[in-house]
Write a protein that holds these residues in place. Structure first.
Motif, PDB file in Angstrom:
ATOM      1  N   ASP A 109     -16.273   2.313   7.494  1.00  0.00           N
ATOM      2  CA  ASP A 109     -16.556   4.277   7.096  1.00  0.00           C
ATOM      3  C   ASP A 109     -15.702   4.671   6.434  1.00  0.00           C
ATOM      4  OD1 ASP A 109     -15.357   4.715   9.490  1.00  0.00           O
ATOM      5  OD2 ASP A 109     -17.466   5.526  10.536  1.00  0.00           O
ATOM      6  N   ARG A 110     -14.390   3.819   6.677  1.00  0.00           N
ATOM      7  CA  ARG A 110     -13.215   4.116   5.670  1.00  0.00           C
ATOM      8  C   ARG A 110     -12.035   3.511   5.882  1.00  0.00           C
ATOM      9  NH1 ARG A 110     -11.113   7.026  11.388  1.00  0.00           N
ATOM     10  NH2 ARG A 110     -12.542   4.844  11.657  1.00  0.00           N
ATOM     11  N   VAL A 111     -11.549   4.176   4.471  1.00  0.00           N
ATOM     12  CA  VAL A 111     -10.748   3.323   3.784  1.00  0.00           C
ATOM     13  C   VAL A 111      -8.932   3.068   3.139  1.00  0.00           C
ATOM     14  CG1 VAL A 111      -9.685   1.591   1.845  1.00  0.00           C
ATOM     15  CG2 VAL A 111     -12.640   1.930   2.721  1.00  0.00           C
ATOM     16  N   PHE A 112      -8.378   2.844   4.203  1.00  0.00           N
ATOM     17  CA  PHE A 112      -6.453   2.822   3.684  1.00  0.00           C
ATOM     18  C   PHE A 112      -6.088   2.113   2.526  1.00  0.00           C
ATOM     19  CE2 PHE A 112      -2.313   2.762   4.979  1.00  0.00           C
ATOM     20  CZ  PHE A 112      -1.710   4.263   3.991  1.00  0.00           C
ATOM     21  N   LEU A 113      -6.115   2.475   2.065  1.00  0.00           N
ATOM     22  CA  LEU A 113      -5.140   1.464  -0.152  1.00  0.00           C
ATOM     23  C   LEU A 113      -3.910   1.072   0.021  1.00  0.00           C
ATOM     24  CD1 LEU A 113      -6.113   0.153  -2.030  1.00  0.00           C
ATOM     25  CD2 LEU A 113      -6.776   1.841  -3.855  1.00  0.00           C
ATOM     26  N   ILE A 114      -3.425   0.074   0.211  1.00  0.00           N
ATOM     27  CA  ILE A 114      -1.747  -0.041   0.612  1.00  0.00           C
ATOM     28  C   ILE A 114      -1.900  -1.038  -0.973  1.00  0.00           C
ATOM     29  CG2 ILE A 114      -0.190  -1.509   1.077  1.00  0.00           C
ATOM     30  CD1 ILE A 114      -1.375  -0.866   3.624  1.00  0.00           C
ATOM     31  N   GLY A 115      -1.182  -0.342  -2.095  1.00  0.00           N
ATOM     32  CA  GLY A 115      -0.358  -1.626  -3.378  1.00  0.00           C
ATOM     33  C   GLY A 115       0.633  -2.113  -3.478  1.00  0.00           C
ATOM     34  N   HIS A 116       1.164  -2.452  -3.834  1.00  0.00           N
ATOM     35  CA  HIS A 116       2.518  -3.479  -3.708  1.00  0.00           C
ATOM     36  C   HIS A 116       3.203  -3.269  -5.504  1.00  0.00           C
ATOM     37  CE1 HIS A 116       6.358  -5.889  -3.846  1.00  0.00           C
ATOM     38  NE2 HIS A 116       6.671  -5.050  -3.701  1.00  0.00           N
ATOM     39  N   SER A 117       3.602  -2.814  -6.293  1.00  0.00           N
ATOM     40  CA  SER A 117       4.547  -2.925  -7.378  1.00  0.00           C
ATOM     41  C   SER A 117       3.571  -2.327  -8.423  1.00  0.00           C
ATOM     42  CB  SER A 117       4.918  -4.576  -7.281  1.00  0.00           C
ATOM     43  OG  SER A 117       5.718  -4.514  -9.262  1.00  0.00           O
ATOM     44  N   ALA A 127      -7.668   4.918  -6.869  1.00  0.00           N
ATOM     45  CA  ALA A 127      -8.227   6.683  -6.149  1.00  0.00           C
ATOM     46  C   ALA A 127      -8.323   7.792  -6.753  1.00  0.00           C
ATOM     47  CB  ALA A 127      -6.576   6.393  -5.200  1.00  0.00           C
ATOM     48  N   ALA A 128      -7.678   7.621  -7.651  1.00  0.00           N
ATOM     49  CA  ALA A 128      -8.277   9.043  -8.953  1.00  0.00           C
ATOM     50  C   ALA A 128      -9.603   8.500  -9.677  1.00  0.00           C
ATOM     51  CB  ALA A 128      -6.752   8.555  -9.872  1.00  0.00           C
ATOM     52  N   ALA A 129      -9.725   7.311  -9.662  1.00  0.00           N
ATOM     53  CA  ALA A 129     -10.629   7.483 -10.250  1.00  0.00           C
ATOM     54  C   ALA A 129     -11.852   6.979  -9.519  1.00  0.00           C
ATOM     55  CB  ALA A 129     -10.758   6.531 -11.922  1.00  0.00           C
ATOM     56  N   HIS A 130     -11.657   6.659  -8.556  1.00  0.00           N
ATOM     57  CA  HIS A 130     -13.162   6.302  -7.597  1.00  0.00           C
ATOM     58  C   HIS A 130     -13.237   7.105  -6.964  1.00  0.00           C
ATOM     59  CE1 HIS A 130     -13.510   2.898 -10.461  1.00  0.00           C
ATOM     60  NE2 HIS A 130     -12.669   2.353 -10.459  1.00  0.00           N
ATOM     61  N   PRO A 131     -13.417   8.220  -7.327  1.00  0.00           N
ATOM     62  CA  PRO A 131     -14.281   9.366  -5.373  1.00  0.00           C
ATOM     63  C   PRO A 131     -14.635   9.230  -4.609  1.00  0.00           C
ATOM     64  CG  PRO A 131     -14.259  10.313  -7.673  1.00  0.00           C
ATOM     65  CD  PRO A 131     -13.723   9.178  -8.053  1.00  0.00           C
ATOM     66  N   GLY A 132     -16.294   8.365  -5.247  1.00  0.00           N
ATOM     67  CA  GLY A 132     -16.897   7.484  -4.269  1.00  0.00           C
ATOM     68  C   GLY A 132     -16.942   6.642  -3.177  1.00  0.00           C
ATOM     69  N   LEU A 133     -15.024   6.027  -3.291  1.00  0.00           N
ATOM     70  CA  LEU A 133     -14.909   5.540  -1.992  1.00  0.00           C
ATOM     71  C   LEU A 133     -14.400   6.347  -0.342  1.00  0.00           C
ATOM     72  CD1 LEU A 133     -12.695   3.103  -4.324  1.00  0.00           C
ATOM     73  CD2 LEU A 133     -15.123   2.511  -2.671  1.00  0.00           C
ATOM     74  N   PRO A 134     -14.642   5.955   0.450  1.00  0.00           N
ATOM     75  CA  PRO A 134     -14.976   6.791   1.744  1.00  0.00           C
ATOM     76  C   PRO A 134     -12.922   5.876   1.797  1.00  0.00           C
ATOM     77  CG  PRO A 134     -15.688   4.362   2.254  1.00  0.00           C
ATOM     78  CD  PRO A 134     -15.083   4.182   0.891  1.00  0.00           C
ATOM     79  N   LEU A 135     -12.275   6.282   0.622  1.00  0.00           N
ATOM     80  CA  LEU A 135     -10.678   6.934   0.878  1.00  0.00           C
ATOM     81  C   LEU A 135     -10.338   7.556   1.926  1.00  0.00           C
ATOM     82  CD1 LEU A 135      -8.522   4.663  -0.279  1.00  0.00           C
ATOM     83  CD2 LEU A 135      -8.383   6.401  -2.334  1.00  0.00           C
ATOM     84  N   ILE A 136      -9.201   7.219   2.702  1.00  0.00           N
ATOM     85  CA  ILE A 136      -8.776   8.205   3.137  1.00  0.00           C
ATOM     86  C   ILE A 136      -7.406   8.707   3.676  1.00  0.00           C
ATOM     87  CG2 ILE A 136     -10.440   7.986   5.321  1.00  0.00           C
ATOM     88  CD1 ILE A 136      -8.126   6.750   6.311  1.00  0.00           C
ATOM     89  N   GLY A 137      -6.926   7.083   2.005  1.00  0.00           N
ATOM     90  CA  GLY A 137      -5.365   7.475   1.162  1.00  0.00           C
ATOM     91  C   GLY A 137      -4.654   6.367   1.105  1.00  0.00           C
ATOM     92  N   VAL A 138      -3.779   6.449   0.486  1.00  0.00           N
ATOM     93  CA  VAL A 138      -3.213   5.577  -0.196  1.00  0.00           C
ATOM     94  C   VAL A 138      -1.750   5.172  -0.087  1.00  0.00           C
ATOM     95  CG1 VAL A 138      -3.416   7.362  -2.302  1.00  0.00           C
ATOM     96  CG2 VAL A 138      -3.166   4.290  -2.032  1.00  0.00           C
ATOM     97  N   PRO A 224      -4.002  11.768   0.997  1.00  0.00           N
ATOM     98  CA  PRO A 224      -2.880  11.657   1.154  1.00  0.00           C
ATOM     99  C   PRO A 224      -2.022  10.129   0.912  1.00  0.00           C
ATOM    100  CG  PRO A 224      -4.076  12.116   3.120  1.00  0.00           C
ATOM    101  CD  PRO A 224      -4.916  11.729   1.405  1.00  0.00           C
ATOM    102  N   VAL A 225      -0.986  10.708  -0.095  1.00  0.00           N
ATOM    103  CA  VAL A 225      -0.118   9.162  -1.134  1.00  0.00           C
ATOM    104  C   VAL A 225       1.157   9.081   0.094  1.00  0.00           C
ATOM    105  CG1 VAL A 225       0.859   8.913  -2.996  1.00  0.00           C
ATOM    106  CG2 VAL A 225      -1.240  10.060  -2.461  1.00  0.00           C
ATOM    107  N   HIS A 226       1.062   7.599   0.189  1.00  0.00           N
ATOM    108  CA  HIS A 226       2.472   7.352   0.861  1.00  0.00           C
ATOM    109  C   HIS A 226       3.597   6.562   0.040  1.00  0.00           C
ATOM    110  CE1 HIS A 226       5.132   4.300   2.661  1.00  0.00           C
ATOM    111  NE2 HIS A 226       5.770   5.013   3.819  1.00  0.00           N
ATOM    112  N   ASN A 227       4.336   7.062  -0.140  1.00  0.00           N
ATOM    113  CA  ASN A 227       5.579   5.975  -1.436  1.00  0.00           C
ATOM    114  C   ASN A 227       6.039   5.769  -0.797  1.00  0.00           C
ATOM    115  OD1 ASN A 227       7.639   6.107  -3.932  1.00  0.00           O
ATOM    116  ND2 ASN A 227       6.120   5.055  -4.040  1.00  0.00           N
ATOM    117  N   ALA A 228       7.293   3.970  -1.217  1.00  0.00           N
ATOM    118  CA  ALA A 228       8.310   3.957  -0.450  1.00  0.00           C
ATOM    119  C   ALA A 228       8.787   2.849  -1.769  1.00  0.00           C
ATOM    120  CB  ALA A 228       7.864   3.011   0.582  1.00  0.00           C
ATOM    121  N   LEU A 229      10.409   3.170  -2.107  1.00  0.00           N
ATOM    122  CA  LEU A 229      10.417   2.413  -3.110  1.00  0.00           C
ATOM    123  C   LEU A 229      12.646   2.062  -2.479  1.00  0.00           C
ATOM    124  CD1 LEU A 229      10.360   1.399  -6.518  1.00  0.00           C
ATOM    125  CD2 LEU A 229      11.615   3.837  -6.842  1.00  0.00           C
TER     126      LEU A 229
END
Length: 302
Positions: A109-117, A127-138, A224-229
């Motif tokens: 019922d909740r999704v936390f999205l992770i992406g590399h590069s 996250a920007a274009a699909h607000p219908g997803l049960p997204l809680i953070g990226v 909410p947005v997390h970023n690591a470089l």
């Protein structure tokens, strides 16, 4: 003891999207983590153990999180796209459809999205274009606001655009890993098993992404947005100033946590300090779950 990994297939708009899944034997009540790999890797990127603690899949599942890592189009068993159709926007559309199906199949019922590069770029686009997803953070790692002119990213992007190329291990290692001493031989060996041929079209698009897409995408992200470089990233400018510049663009996000991943190269996860990133991502996921619960309560009180 063999790791328990399951393989799933999803059908989206006539395209097959394959995925690698892992998780606790019983439901933990924690959000589903969806992971998107970068260029030249398959979903196995998230199953490379750069540290004794194991891979991201090992660490996340040990903390009770179910994870599904998708093969982006053209990787693993996922249907390749024709060069002209192979855009990050199309990746985001197809993968958003696969994520929607995964939430049903995995009872999430909740999704936390992770992406590399490149996966981070696409995660932010979803996250920007699909607000219908049960997204809680990226969490977007290995990508930021500034790519140096004339650097490795532009060199890779100069390859023949309509081809798929299988770059030599040595060439990839020089870009993906930081200086000697920041990684171990076993992490490199396992990373080689996650490498895959890459459609050059995405290497051409990547250097232009922070200029053409980021200014439009960032203000539309409302989670909410997390970023690591990486400190020693060969593809991006990872100065604290540029990390702060990236974070400031997410004006609609409830909160942003952006930082430099010290002692790592571009593929942060596969370095000795990859465990530090993994624990930060899981801590951020917990913060996002708390924020989302509060947001739901506030909405219900209106």
């Amino acid at each position: 003891m063999a790791k328990q990994r399951d393989l799933l297939d999803f059908e989206v708009d006539g395209h097959t999207i394959t995925a690698l899944t892992a998780g606790p034997a019983r439901p933990s009540g924690k959000p589903l983590i969806v992971a998107l790999h970068g260029g030249t890797y398959t979903a196995r990127y998230f199953d490379v153990a750069g540290t004794p603690e194991g891979s991201f899949l090992d660490v996340a599942t040990a903390h009770g999180y179910p994870v599904v890592a998708f093969d982006r189009p053209g990787y693993g068993g996922s249907t390749p796209l024709n060069p002209d159709a192979n855009t990050f926007t199309r990746h985001a559309e197809l993968l958003a459809g696969a994520v929607t199906q995964a939430t049903v199949r995995l009872a999430a019922d909740r999704v936390f999205l992770i992406g590399h590069s490149i996966g981070g770029m696409i995660a932010l686009m979803i996250a920007a274009a699909h607000p219908g997803l049960p997204l809680i953070g990226v969490s977007a790692t290995g990508m930021g606001a500034v790519i140096p002119s004339g650097g490795a990213a532009e060199a890779l992007g100069s390859l023949p655009p309509d081809e798929t190329v299988d770059l030599p291990y040595e060439e990839r290692d020089g870009v993906m890993f930081g200086p000697e001493g920041t990684y171990g031989a076993e992490g490199v060996r396992q990373a080689h098993g996650a490498y895959a041929p890459v459609p050059v079209r995405e290497l051409v698009q990547a250097p232009a992404w922070p200029r053409e897409h980021l200014p439009v995408v960032a203000p539309l992200v409302r989670v909410p947005v997390h970023n690591a470089l990486a400190e020693f990233d060969a593809l991006w400018h990872s100065s604290p100033e540029n990390v702060a510049r990236f974070a400031a663009m997410f004006s609609a996000a409830p909160f942003v946590d952006a930082s430099v991943a010290r002692g790592t190269g571009h593929c942060i996860d596969h370095h000795t300090l990859g465990i530090a990133l993994h624990l930060r991502q899981l801590a951020f996921a917990a913060e996002c779950a708390h924020w989302a619960a509060g947001a739901r309560r506030a909405e219900g009180e209106k």
